[in-house]
Design a protein around this motif. Structure first.
Motif, PDB file in Angstrom:
ATOM      1  N   UNK A  38       0.836  -1.203   0.000  1.00  0.00           N
ATOM      2  CA  UNK A  38       0.000   0.000   0.000  1.00  0.00           C
ATOM      3  C   UNK A  38       0.866   1.245   0.000  1.00  0.00           C
ATOM      4  N   UNK A  39       0.343   2.254  -0.642  1.00  0.00           N
ATOM      5  CA  UNK A  39       0.914   3.594  -0.594  1.00  0.00           C
ATOM      6  C   UNK A  39      -0.162   4.439   0.059  1.00  0.00           C
ATOM      7  N   UNK A  40       0.087   4.811   1.306  1.00  0.00           N
ATOM      8  CA  UNK A  40      -0.968   5.451   2.078  1.00  0.00           C
ATOM      9  C   UNK A  40      -2.052   4.418   2.338  1.00  0.00           C
ATOM     10  N   UNK A  41      -3.297   4.775   2.052  1.00  0.00           N
ATOM     11  CA  UNK A  41      -4.410   3.845   2.266  1.00  0.00           C
ATOM     12  C   UNK A  41      -4.837   3.129   0.983  1.00  0.00           C
ATOM     13  N   UNK A  42      -4.072   3.320  -0.088  1.00  0.00           N
ATOM     14  CA  UNK A  42      -4.393   2.728  -1.384  1.00  0.00           C
ATOM     15  C   UNK A  42      -3.506   1.512  -1.627  1.00  0.00           C
ATOM     16  N   UNK A  43      -4.133   0.348  -1.784  1.00  0.00           N
ATOM     17  CA  UNK A  43      -3.389  -0.897  -1.921  1.00  0.00           C
ATOM     18  C   UNK A  43      -3.413  -1.425  -3.350  1.00  0.00           C
ATOM     19  N   UNK A  44      -2.388  -2.225  -3.644  1.00  0.00           N
ATOM     20  CA  UNK A  44      -2.239  -2.911  -4.918  1.00  0.00           C
ATOM     21  C   UNK A  44      -2.098  -4.396  -4.621  1.00  0.00           C
ATOM     22  N   UNK A  45      -2.750  -5.211  -5.427  1.00  0.00           N
ATOM     23  CA  UNK A  45      -2.650  -6.663  -5.317  1.00  0.00           C
ATOM     24  C   UNK A  45      -1.725  -7.160  -6.414  1.00  0.00           C
ATOM     25  N   UNK A  46      -0.746  -7.987  -6.054  1.00  0.00           N
ATOM     26  CA  UNK A  46       0.196  -8.551  -7.012  1.00  0.00           C
ATOM     27  C   UNK A  46      -0.129 -10.030  -7.187  1.00  0.00           C
ATOM     28  N   UNK A  47      -0.553 -10.386  -8.395  1.00  0.00           N
ATOM     29  CA  UNK A  47      -0.920 -11.761  -8.707  1.00  0.00           C
ATOM     30  C   UNK A  47       0.099 -12.377  -9.653  1.00  0.00           C
ATOM     31  N   UNK A  51       9.333   3.400   0.066  1.00  0.00           N
ATOM     32  CA  UNK A  51       8.322   4.064   0.884  1.00  0.00           C
ATOM     33  C   UNK A  51       6.951   3.431   0.942  1.00  0.00           C
ATOM     34  N   UNK A  52       6.713   2.358   0.196  1.00  0.00           N
ATOM     35  CA  UNK A  52       5.433   1.673   0.274  1.00  0.00           C
ATOM     36  C   UNK A  52       5.399   0.870   1.575  1.00  0.00           C
ATOM     37  N   UNK A  53       4.248   0.372   1.939  1.00  0.00           N
ATOM     38  CA  UNK A  53       4.081  -0.381   3.175  1.00  0.00           C
ATOM     39  C   UNK A  53       3.548  -1.782   2.853  1.00  0.00           C
ATOM     40  N   UNK A  54       4.023  -2.765   3.578  1.00  0.00           N
ATOM     41  CA  UNK A  54       3.574  -4.143   3.381  1.00  0.00           C
ATOM     42  C   UNK A  54       2.134  -4.312   3.859  1.00  0.00           C
ATOM     43  N   UNK A  55       1.347  -5.001   3.064  1.00  0.00           N
ATOM     44  CA  UNK A  55       0.033  -5.460   3.494  1.00  0.00           C
ATOM     45  C   UNK A  55       0.143  -6.955   3.787  1.00  0.00           C
ATOM     46  N   UNK A  56       0.577  -7.726   2.776  1.00  0.00           N
ATOM     47  CA  UNK A  56       0.707  -9.176   2.942  1.00  0.00           C
ATOM     48  C   UNK A  56       1.623  -9.731   1.877  1.00  0.00           C
ATOM     49  N   UNK A  57       2.336 -10.798   2.223  1.00  0.00           N
ATOM     50  CA  UNK A  57       3.177 -11.485   1.249  1.00  0.00           C
ATOM     51  C   UNK A  57       2.826 -12.959   1.241  1.00  0.00           C
ATOM     52  N   UNK A  58       2.764 -13.515   0.071  1.00  0.00           N
ATOM     53  CA  UNK A  58       2.500 -14.931  -0.187  1.00  0.00           C
ATOM     54  C   UNK A  58       1.015 -15.286  -0.138  1.00  0.00           C
ATOM     55  N   UNK A  72      -2.145  -5.970 -10.237  1.00  0.00           N
ATOM     56  CA  UNK A  72      -1.049  -6.148 -11.193  1.00  0.00           C
ATOM     57  C   UNK A  72      -0.848  -7.638 -11.403  1.00  0.00           C
ATOM     58  N   UNK A  73      -1.031  -8.062 -12.645  1.00  0.00           N
ATOM     59  CA  UNK A  73      -0.786  -9.459 -13.018  1.00  0.00           C
ATOM     60  C   UNK A  73       0.676  -9.559 -13.450  1.00  0.00           C
ATOM     61  N   UNK A  74       1.474 -10.279 -12.689  1.00  0.00           N
ATOM     62  CA  UNK A  74       2.897 -10.392 -12.989  1.00  0.00           C
ATOM     63  C   UNK A  74       3.111 -11.522 -13.980  1.00  0.00           C
ATOM     64  N   UNK A  75       3.827 -11.205 -15.066  1.00  0.00           N
ATOM     65  CA  UNK A  75       4.014 -12.176 -16.136  1.00  0.00           C
ATOM     66  C   UNK A  75       5.295 -11.895 -16.899  1.00  0.00           C
TER      67      UNK A  75
END
Length: 153
Positions: free
Chosen positions: A10-19, A37-44, A90-93
């Motif tokens: 997340x950057x501030x209160x706006x999060x991104x999902x990495x698939x 400067x981004x903040x962790x929400x969750x990994x794995x 974000x779809x990682x490919x």
């Protein structure tokens, strides 16, 4: 609530999902984003819950604040974003599967549709591209082009 094999920042209160599948660079990209400067929400694993028409990502309790870094192991705890709102996927490919001029894409879960982009996580510019895409999804760019020009959900 749904549980996904994914990562989220997340950057501030706006999060991104990495698939992406294992080895696609989710944790590597998270590590680089944390350094800028981004903040962790969750990994794995990411737990998503729908709330008032929005998706809120979080980490399962056992993984909260932890990040797997290939070659170093499990690191943390890292400070975590609390109750961010998911704004972009974000779809990682592989780079070969990313069009130069993409059409608009969306990703839907729990009845909520979000703009989605394709990204090669190992590109040096991946953190900057993700930041620009988030700004475009939030309507913070002047005249967005490409994937966001056709009016994302």
């Amino acid at each position: 609530m749904m549980l996904l094999h994914a990562s989220s920042v997340a950057r501030g209160r706006d999060a991104v999902l990495l698939l992406g599948p294992s080895g696609s660079g989710k944790s590597d990209l998270v590590l680089r984003l944390l350094q800028s400067g981004w903040c962790l929400v969750a990994d794995d694993q990411v737990a998503l819950r729908a709330e008032a028409g929005e998706l809120r990502p979080d980490a399962p309790a056992a993984l909260a604040g932890l990040l797997e870094v290939r070659g170093l192991g499990i690191l943390g705890p890292f400070p975590r974003a609390i109750a961010p709102v998911l704004r972009l996927v974000a779809r990682l490919m592989p780079r070969t599967e990313i069009p130069r001029m993409p059409e608009a894409e969306a990703w839907t879960a729990e009845g909520v549709s979000l703009p989605a982009i394709r990204l090669h996580a190992f590109d040096a510019s991946a953190p900057a591209r993700l930041a620009f895409a988030l700004d475009a999804a939030l309507g913070r760019l002047g005249a967005p082009a490409g994937a966001f020009a056709k009016g994302m959900p």
